[in-house]
Design a protein around this motif. Structure first.
Motif, short mmCIF file in Angstrom:
data_model
loop_
_atom_site.label_atom_id
_atom_site.label_comp_id
_atom_site.label_asym_id
_atom_site.label_seq_id
_atom_site.Cartn_x
_atom_site.Cartn_y
_atom_site.Cartn_z
N THR A 19 12.98 61.73 37.43
CA THR A 19 13.84 60.99 38.35
C THR A 19 13.61 61.48 39.78
OG1 THR A 19 15.50 60.73 36.62
CG2 THR A 19 16.22 60.40 38.89
N GLY A 20 13.48 60.54 40.70
CA GLY A 20 13.32 60.85 42.11
C GLY A 20 11.88 60.96 42.59
N ARG A 21 10.95 61.02 41.69
CA ARG A 21 9.54 61.13 42.08
C ARG A 21 8.96 59.76 42.42
NH1 ARG A 21 6.99 65.96 41.49
NH2 ARG A 21 8.05 67.54 40.23
N GLN A 22 7.95 59.78 43.26
CA GLN A 22 7.24 58.55 43.58
C GLN A 22 6.10 58.37 42.58
OE1 GLN A 22 4.33 57.94 47.08
NE2 GLN A 22 6.16 56.87 47.78
N VAL A 23 5.95 57.15 42.10
CA VAL A 23 4.91 56.83 41.12
C VAL A 23 4.20 55.56 41.56
CG1 VAL A 23 4.44 56.20 38.74
CG2 VAL A 23 6.30 57.80 39.26
N ILE A 75 8.45 41.18 39.01
CA ILE A 75 8.88 42.14 40.01
C ILE A 75 8.44 41.68 41.41
CG2 ILE A 75 8.81 44.55 40.75
CD1 ILE A 75 7.95 45.25 37.86
N TYR A 76 7.13 41.52 41.57
CA TYR A 76 6.53 41.05 42.82
C TYR A 76 5.31 40.23 42.48
CZ TYR A 76 8.97 43.71 46.50
OH TYR A 76 9.90 44.19 47.41
N GLY A 126 13.79 48.69 44.27
CA GLY A 126 13.23 49.97 43.85
C GLY A 126 11.72 49.99 43.77
N TYR A 127 11.09 48.87 44.05
CA TYR A 127 9.62 48.75 43.95
C TYR A 127 9.03 48.32 45.30
CZ TYR A 127 10.73 48.42 38.96
OH TYR A 127 11.21 48.64 37.69
N VAL A 128 7.81 48.76 45.53
CA VAL A 128 7.06 48.36 46.71
C VAL A 128 5.65 47.98 46.28
CG1 VAL A 128 6.10 49.13 48.92
CG2 VAL A 128 8.38 49.88 48.23
N VAL A 129 5.10 46.95 46.89
CA VAL A 129 3.72 46.55 46.58
C VAL A 129 2.94 46.43 47.89
CG1 VAL A 129 4.23 45.35 44.42
CG2 VAL A 129 4.31 44.11 46.60
N SER A 130 1.63 46.42 47.72
CA SER A 130 0.73 46.17 48.83
C SER A 130 -0.50 45.48 48.29
CB SER A 130 0.32 47.48 49.52
OG SER A 130 -0.38 48.32 48.61
N ARG A 131 -1.21 44.77 49.16
CA ARG A 131 -2.43 44.12 48.72
C ARG A 131 -3.39 44.03 49.91
NH1 ARG A 131 -3.31 38.57 45.68
NH2 ARG A 131 -5.39 38.97 44.82
N SER A 132 -4.03 45.13 50.17
CA SER A 132 -4.98 45.17 51.29
C SER A 132 -6.33 44.55 50.90
CB SER A 132 -5.18 46.62 51.75
OG SER A 132 -5.63 47.42 50.67
N LYS A 133 -6.64 44.58 49.61
CA LYS A 133 -7.86 43.95 49.10
C LYS A 133 -7.51 42.99 47.99
CE LYS A 133 -11.03 47.80 50.06
NZ LYS A 133 -12.04 48.72 49.46
N THR A 141 4.36 50.55 43.53
CA THR A 141 4.91 51.89 43.76
C THR A 141 6.40 51.91 43.51
OG1 THR A 141 3.20 52.45 45.39
CG2 THR A 141 5.25 53.73 45.46
N LEU A 142 6.82 52.89 42.73
CA LEU A 142 8.24 53.19 42.57
C LEU A 142 8.52 54.33 43.53
CD1 LEU A 142 7.09 52.03 39.80
CD2 LEU A 142 9.08 53.13 38.74
N GLU A 143 9.26 54.04 44.58
CA GLU A 143 9.43 55.02 45.66
C GLU A 143 10.22 56.24 45.22
OE1 GLU A 143 9.05 52.93 49.83
OE2 GLU A 143 10.87 52.28 48.79
#
Lengths: 117, 110
Positions: free
Chosen positions: A15-19, A46-47, A63-70, A77-79
């Motif tokens: 709990t609390g870790r970034q994954v 989710i996204y 609770g989730y973050v995404v990115s798509r640079s390519k 990412t679960l922050e």
């Protein structure tokens, strides 16, 4: 081999870790998705992303973050992981920009089983 | 809120028997998809039905879309152990946003 691959296959964290969960596809599909699968709930979005640098929220984005640079990569990412985020996560891709007529086909990866202790 | 209800949740039958899985909703879909998922793998698309009343056959599997495009069924004739898996229906509201049901676990024993 061409296809869609997810890594890691299994992950245990606290709990609390970034994954960060990785997803890579070799078809150059425009659309990519992240789902979570929980008993009794089926698959929940989710996204998703329509193209590089374009992302949008799904049904359960908190609770989730995404990115798509390519085009080929779509990391999730679960922050700050919580126990409620213990689940099996699936990435999917699709090459068609559909018209809502239902001819789109999703290709799923094999999933990442995440346990948050 | 589960917009798509699948029934039954679990089905165990003997090889050679027939089975039917149902997918129901109060919402109208532009189309509906059926997927099969095996342990440790992602879902694989079996079929997409688009027109109300449409019937599609895939070997021993028959898929039907309701006339009002709110429900669907999957019928398997003479089930084989290889048919074992989690069957998921997914309603398509708009491009890229599928609403999945919770799934029906089918077990076919020799």
């Amino acid at each position: 081999d061409a296809g869609i691959t997810q890594s890691p296959r299994y992950k245990i964290t606290e709990t609390g870790r970034q994954v960060t969960l990785m997803c890579h596809q070799t078809w150059s599909h425009s659309y990519m998705f992240w789902y979570r699968q929980d008993l009794g709930h089926g698959l929940r979005l989710i996204y998703y992303s329509a193209a590089a640098d374009i992302t949008d929220k799904g049904e359960v984005p908190d609770g989730y973050v995404v990115s798509r640079s390519k085009t080929e990569n779509f990391p999730l990412t679960l922050e700050s992981a919580t126990r409620s985020q213990t689940s099996v996560y699936f990435c999917a891709s699709s090459g068609r920009q559909g018209t809502g007529t239902g001819v789109e086909k999703l290709f799923f990866g094999s999933g990442t089983q995440l346990s948050v202790l | 809120t589960q917009l798509l209800e699948q029934s039954p949740q679990f089905l165990s039958i003997q090889e050679g028997e027939n089975l039917t899985v149902y997918c129901n909703s109060s919402s109208v879909f532009s189309s509906l998809q059926w997927y099969r998922q095996e342990p440790g793998e992602g879902p694989v698309l079996l079929v997409t039905v688009v027109t109300g009343g449409e019937v599609k056959k895939l070997k021993r599997l028959t898929f039907q879309f309701g006339d009002a495009r709110k429900d669907s069924s999957l019928h398997i004739t003479a089930a084989q152990p290889g048919d074992t898996g989690l069957y998921l229906c997914a309603g398509v509201f708009s491009w890229g946003k599928l609403q999945f049901g919770a799934g029906t676990q089918v077990v076919v024993t020799p």
